[in-house]
Scaffold this active site. Structure first.
Site, PDB file in Angstrom:
ATOM      1  N   GLY A   1       0.827  -1.210   0.000  1.00 38.47           N
ATOM      2  CA  GLY A   1       0.000   0.000   0.000  1.00 38.47           C
ATOM      3  C   GLY A   1       0.859   1.257   0.000  1.00 38.47           C
TER       4      GLY A   1
ATOM      5  N   ARG B   1       0.877  -4.841  -5.857  1.00 42.13           N
ATOM      6  CA  ARG B   1       0.839  -6.112  -5.127  1.00 42.13           C
ATOM      7  C   ARG B   1       1.086  -7.171  -6.206  1.00 42.13           C
ATOM      8  NH1 ARG B   1      -0.891  -4.455   0.049  1.00 42.13           N
ATOM      9  NH2 ARG B   1      -2.316  -2.706  -0.048  1.00 42.13           N
TER      10      ARG B   1
ATOM     11  N   ASP C   1       4.679  -5.294   6.034  1.00 41.05           N
ATOM     12  CA  ASP C   1       5.211  -6.617   6.380  1.00 41.05           C
ATOM     13  C   ASP C   1       5.242  -7.579   5.189  1.00 41.05           C
ATOM     14  OD1 ASP C   1       2.460  -6.756   6.397  1.00 41.05           O
ATOM     15  OD2 ASP C   1       2.349  -8.085   8.132  1.00 41.05           O
TER      16      ASP C   1
ATOM     17  N   THR D   1       3.931   2.323   5.801  1.00 39.36           N
ATOM     18  CA  THR D   1       2.530   1.885   5.767  1.00 39.36           C
ATOM     19  C   THR D   1       1.747   2.768   6.733  1.00 39.36           C
ATOM     20  OG1 THR D   1       0.997   0.133   6.461  1.00 39.36           O
ATOM     21  CG2 THR D   1       3.193   0.005   7.367  1.00 39.36           C
TER      22      THR D   1
ATOM     23  N   ASP E   1      -0.631   2.011   8.513  1.00 43.25           N
ATOM     24  CA  ASP E   1      -1.213   1.266   9.644  1.00 43.25           C
ATOM     25  C   ASP E   1      -0.414   1.336  10.944  1.00 43.25           C
ATOM     26  OD1 ASP E   1      -3.320   0.500   8.068  1.00 43.25           O
ATOM     27  OD2 ASP E   1      -2.430  -1.409   7.490  1.00 43.25           O
TER      28      ASP E   1
ATOM     29  N   ASP F   1       1.803  -0.698  12.041  1.00 45.38           N
ATOM     30  CA  ASP F   1       1.617  -2.022  12.638  1.00 45.38           C
ATOM     31  C   ASP F   1       2.898  -2.867  12.636  1.00 45.38           C
ATOM     32  OD1 ASP F   1       1.778  -2.315   9.922  1.00 45.38           O
ATOM     33  OD2 ASP F   1       0.053  -3.633   9.709  1.00 45.38           O
TER      34      ASP F   1
ATOM     35  N   ARG G   1     -18.101  16.593  12.749  1.00 42.90           N
ATOM     36  CA  ARG G   1     -18.617  17.119  14.022  1.00 42.90           C
ATOM     37  C   ARG G   1     -19.490  18.351  13.779  1.00 42.90           C
ATOM     38  NH1 ARG G   1     -18.778  14.738  18.912  1.00 42.90           N
ATOM     39  NH2 ARG G   1     -16.562  14.296  19.031  1.00 42.90           N
TER      40      ARG G   1
ATOM     41  N   MET H   1      -9.309   3.263   8.379  1.00 41.07           N
ATOM     42  CA  MET H   1      -8.489   2.105   8.013  1.00 41.07           C
ATOM     43  C   MET H   1      -7.849   1.477   9.252  1.00 41.07           C
ATOM     44  SD  MET H   1      -6.788   2.861   4.317  1.00 41.07           S
ATOM     45  CE  MET H   1      -7.825   2.692   2.853  1.00 41.07           C
ATOM     46  N   GLY H   2      -7.546   0.207   9.144  1.00 41.10           N
ATOM     47  CA  GLY H   2      -6.932  -0.535  10.243  1.00 41.10           C
ATOM     48  C   GLY H   2      -7.574  -1.905  10.348  1.00 41.10           C
ATOM     49  N   ARG H   3      -7.105  -2.840   9.509  1.00 41.32           N
ATOM     50  CA  ARG H   3      -7.670  -4.195   9.562  1.00 41.32           C
ATOM     51  C   ARG H   3      -7.205  -4.932  10.808  1.00 41.32           C
ATOM     52  NH1 ARG H   3      -7.157  -4.164   3.891  1.00 41.32           N
ATOM     53  NH2 ARG H   3      -5.031  -4.889   4.083  1.00 41.32           N
TER      54      ARG H   3
ATOM     55  N   GLY I   1     -11.951  13.889  19.740  1.00 49.57           N
ATOM     56  CA  GLY I   1     -12.958  13.914  20.805  1.00 49.57           C
ATOM     57  C   GLY I   1     -14.090  12.917  20.601  1.00 49.57           C
TER      58      GLY I   1
ATOM     59  N   GLU J   1     -11.750  -0.555  10.646  1.00 50.56           N
ATOM     60  CA  GLU J   1     -12.371  -1.505   9.716  1.00 50.56           C
ATOM     61  C   GLU J   1     -12.264  -2.965  10.169  1.00 50.56           C
ATOM     62  OE1 GLU J   1      -8.565  -1.136   6.625  1.00 50.56           O
ATOM     63  OE2 GLU J   1     -10.578  -1.208   5.814  1.00 50.56           O
TER      64      GLU J   1
ATOM     65  N   LEU K   1      -9.164   8.001   0.930  1.00 52.06           N
ATOM     66  CA  LEU K   1      -8.638   9.363   1.104  1.00 52.06           C
ATOM     67  C   LEU K   1      -7.611   9.405   2.235  1.00 52.06           C
ATOM     68  CD1 LEU K   1      -9.778  11.379   3.611  1.00 52.06           C
ATOM     69  CD2 LEU K   1     -11.900  11.085   2.355  1.00 52.06           C
ATOM     70  N   GLN K   2      -7.676   8.392   3.135  1.00 54.24           N
ATOM     71  CA  GLN K   2      -6.704   8.342   4.238  1.00 54.24           C
ATOM     72  C   GLN K   2      -5.278   8.067   3.755  1.00 54.24           C
ATOM     73  OE1 GLN K   2      -8.658   6.005   7.754  1.00 54.24           O
ATOM     74  NE2 GLN K   2      -9.820   5.551   5.916  1.00 54.24           N
ATOM     75  N   ARG K   3      -5.147   7.523   2.551  1.00 54.32           N
ATOM     76  CA  ARG K   3      -3.805   7.208   2.056  1.00 54.32           C
ATOM     77  C   ARG K   3      -3.142   8.401   1.372  1.00 54.32           C
ATOM     78  NH1 ARG K   3      -2.135   2.151   2.227  1.00 54.32           N
ATOM     79  NH2 ARG K   3      -3.665   0.470   2.261  1.00 54.32           N
TER      80      ARG K   3
HETATM   81  P1  ATP Z   1       0.594  -2.764   3.479  1.00 50.47           P
HETATM   82  O1  ATP Z   1       0.920  -2.966   4.940  1.00 50.47           O
HETATM   83  O2  ATP Z   1       0.399  -1.348   3.147  1.00 50.47           O
HETATM   84  O3  ATP Z   1      -0.513  -3.664   2.984  1.00 50.47           O
HETATM   85  P2  ATP Z   1       2.538  -4.661   2.495  1.00 50.47           P
HETATM   86  O4  ATP Z   1       3.961  -4.512   2.125  1.00 50.47           O
HETATM   87  O5  ATP Z   1       2.256  -5.517   3.708  1.00 50.47           O
HETATM   88  O6  ATP Z   1       1.919  -3.210   2.655  1.00 50.47           O
HETATM   89  P3  ATP Z   1       1.484  -6.727   0.739  1.00 50.47           P
HETATM   90  O7  ATP Z   1       0.577  -6.633  -0.429  1.00 50.47           O
HETATM   91  O8  ATP Z   1       1.121  -7.650   1.848  1.00 50.47           O
HETATM   92  O9  ATP Z   1       1.712  -5.217   1.251  1.00 50.47           O
HETATM   93  O10 ATP Z   1       2.932  -7.180   0.211  1.00 50.47           O
HETATM   94  C1  ATP Z   1       3.537  -6.505  -0.867  1.00 50.47           C
HETATM   95  C2  ATP Z   1       4.110  -7.515  -1.837  1.00 50.47           C
HETATM   96  O11 ATP Z   1       5.168  -8.255  -1.215  1.00 50.47           O
HETATM   97  C3  ATP Z   1       3.143  -8.588  -2.325  1.00 50.47           C
HETATM   98  O12 ATP Z   1       2.277  -8.121  -3.328  1.00 50.47           O
HETATM   99  C4  ATP Z   1       4.113  -9.642  -2.833  1.00 50.47           C
HETATM  100  O13 ATP Z   1       4.593  -9.312  -4.114  1.00 50.47           O
HETATM  101  C5  ATP Z   1       5.265  -9.530  -1.828  1.00 50.47           C
HETATM  102  N1  ATP Z   1       5.132 -10.608  -0.827  1.00 50.47           N
HETATM  103  C6  ATP Z   1       4.290 -10.644   0.227  1.00 50.47           C
HETATM  104  N2  ATP Z   1       4.399 -11.804   0.905  1.00 50.47           N
HETATM  105  C7  ATP Z   1       5.325 -12.538   0.227  1.00 50.47           C
HETATM  106  C8  ATP Z   1       5.876 -13.849   0.407  1.00 50.47           C
HETATM  107  N3  ATP Z   1       5.494 -14.647   1.405  1.00 50.47           N
HETATM  108  N4  ATP Z   1       6.828 -14.250  -0.468  1.00 50.47           N
HETATM  109  C9  ATP Z   1       7.221 -13.462  -1.488  1.00 50.47           C
HETATM  110  N5  ATP Z   1       6.730 -12.228  -1.710  1.00 50.47           N
HETATM  111  C10 ATP Z   1       5.797 -11.769  -0.875  1.00 50.47           C
END
Ligand code: ATP
Length: 328
Positions: free
Chosen positions: A15, A76, A107, A130, A132, A134, A159, A174-176, A190, A227, A258-260
């Protein structure tokens, strides 16, 4: 790797987040300053597979520090999860002479970077990007501060209209898996109640809180719904609450993407600059499979496997309790 002729590939992945451009700028200029060459890899791992590369100069990153999104684009990429996809990516970066990587993302991006670095013995330093917030190993991630400020601005506007009509608003943010944006924007805006993924708040508990708000004759009530909270999102929560309290005039706003977007805050620009600068320094020092992060206003490194295996918990119990006290 302490190579004299290092060619650094920089990419953003997953993201997008405000501050990524400021970070690209910092990484590119730090590497150039050290006499290394830099290649921009477009669309993250997809760009490695498609050989979508561009040599970067100091001017390639002019006038981008204030821009949201990422000039290098992001994606992705399912193919990178396969051995064949990663082999193709490696063949392309090798042919382009790239011998070290800086990955900006979340991650998933780090998981891909860790696997790729081990498989092909290529040094990689990761930067937490990111909204998030997180990730373990950094108090803040790029984009989180800007996104939280965007949410606060929206809450303030909601408000105004809520108070004019004596309405109850459910605002979904946002925030899964992470309630950082929800909790901090909720406190700063608030909010009367905040529903988080990390802390189960059933409808009954929420209704008790809302009853208190109604009895104290509040002219507006705002509930922030992350979310990923357990009741299934703002529309569901609003429906359940309306069934119990039909006197409430309820509305739902989903803030969504829009948060991004938007220009990064000063905090995110400075953090991005520090992390981009530090990431190149770590590569130059021969480090690999680490993340650079901010801890207690100092830039620290954490091994990628630790970042990926430890859970970040950034919500303080004090803040959760304080929120309830301050919303009476
Ligand atoms: P956000 O936290 O904003 O979602 P992110 O980096 O966690 O960001 P992901 O879509 O989970 O976003 O991962 C980004 C890309 O990293 C994936 O589209 C994929 O190409 C690669 N990726 C994720 N997991 C793996 C994995 N286990 N092995 C190889 N590539 C991976």
């Amino acid at each position: 790797m302490k190579s004299k002729q290092m060619k650094v590939g920089v990419f953003t992945s997953g993201g997008d987040a405000p501050g990524m451009n400021a970070c690209i700028r910092a990484a590119v200029r730090t590497a150039l300053h050290a006499g290394k060459s830099v290649v921009g890899i477009y669309q993250g791992y997809q760009g490695m597979i498609d050989a979508n590369f561009q040599e970067m100069t100091s001017r390639s990153v002019s006038n981008i520090i204030q821009l949201g999104g990422t000039i290098l684009k992001t994606a992705r990429c399912a193919a990178f999860r396969t051995t064949e996809g990663r082999q193709l990516a490696y063949d392309h970066i090798k042919a382009a002479g790239i011998d070290a990587l800086i990955a900006i993302g979340g991650d998933g991006t780090f998981t891909g970077a860790e696997v790729f670095s081990r498989e092909f013995d290529i040094p990689v330093v990761c930067i937490p990007g990111t909204i998030d917030n997180d990730l373990y190993g950094s108090d803040f991630t790029l984009g989180y501060d800007t996104a939280t400020n965007t949410v606060i601005e929206a809450i303030d506007k909601i408000r105004d209209t809520a108070a004019s009509h004596d309405r109850l608003f459910f605002v979904e943010v946002m925030g899964r898996d992470s309630g950082c944006i929800a909790l901090n924007a909720g406190i700063a805006g608030g909010a009367e109640a905040i529903l988080l993924p990390e802390k189960a708040t059933g409808i009954e508990t929420l209704c008790n809180q809302l009853e208190v708000a109604a009895k104290s004759k509040k002219s507006s009530t705002i509930v922030i719904v992350a979310e990923g909270e357990e009741n299934g999102g703002a529309y569901n929560v609003a429906k359940e609450v309306k069934q119990r309290f039909d006197f409430y005039d309820t509305k739902v706003t989903i803030l969504g993407h829009l948060q991004r977007g938007g220009s990064p805050s000063s905090f995110d620009r400075v953090l991005a600059s520090r992390l981009g600068y530090a990431a190149v320094q770590q590569l130059l020092a021969g480090e690999t499979r680490i993340m650079v992060g901010l801890r207690g206003n100092e830039i620290k490194t954490t091994p990628l496997d630790e970042v990926l295996n430890k859970k970040a918990f950034k919500l303080s119990k004090d803040m959760l309790e304080m929120m309830e006290v301050l919303s009476i």
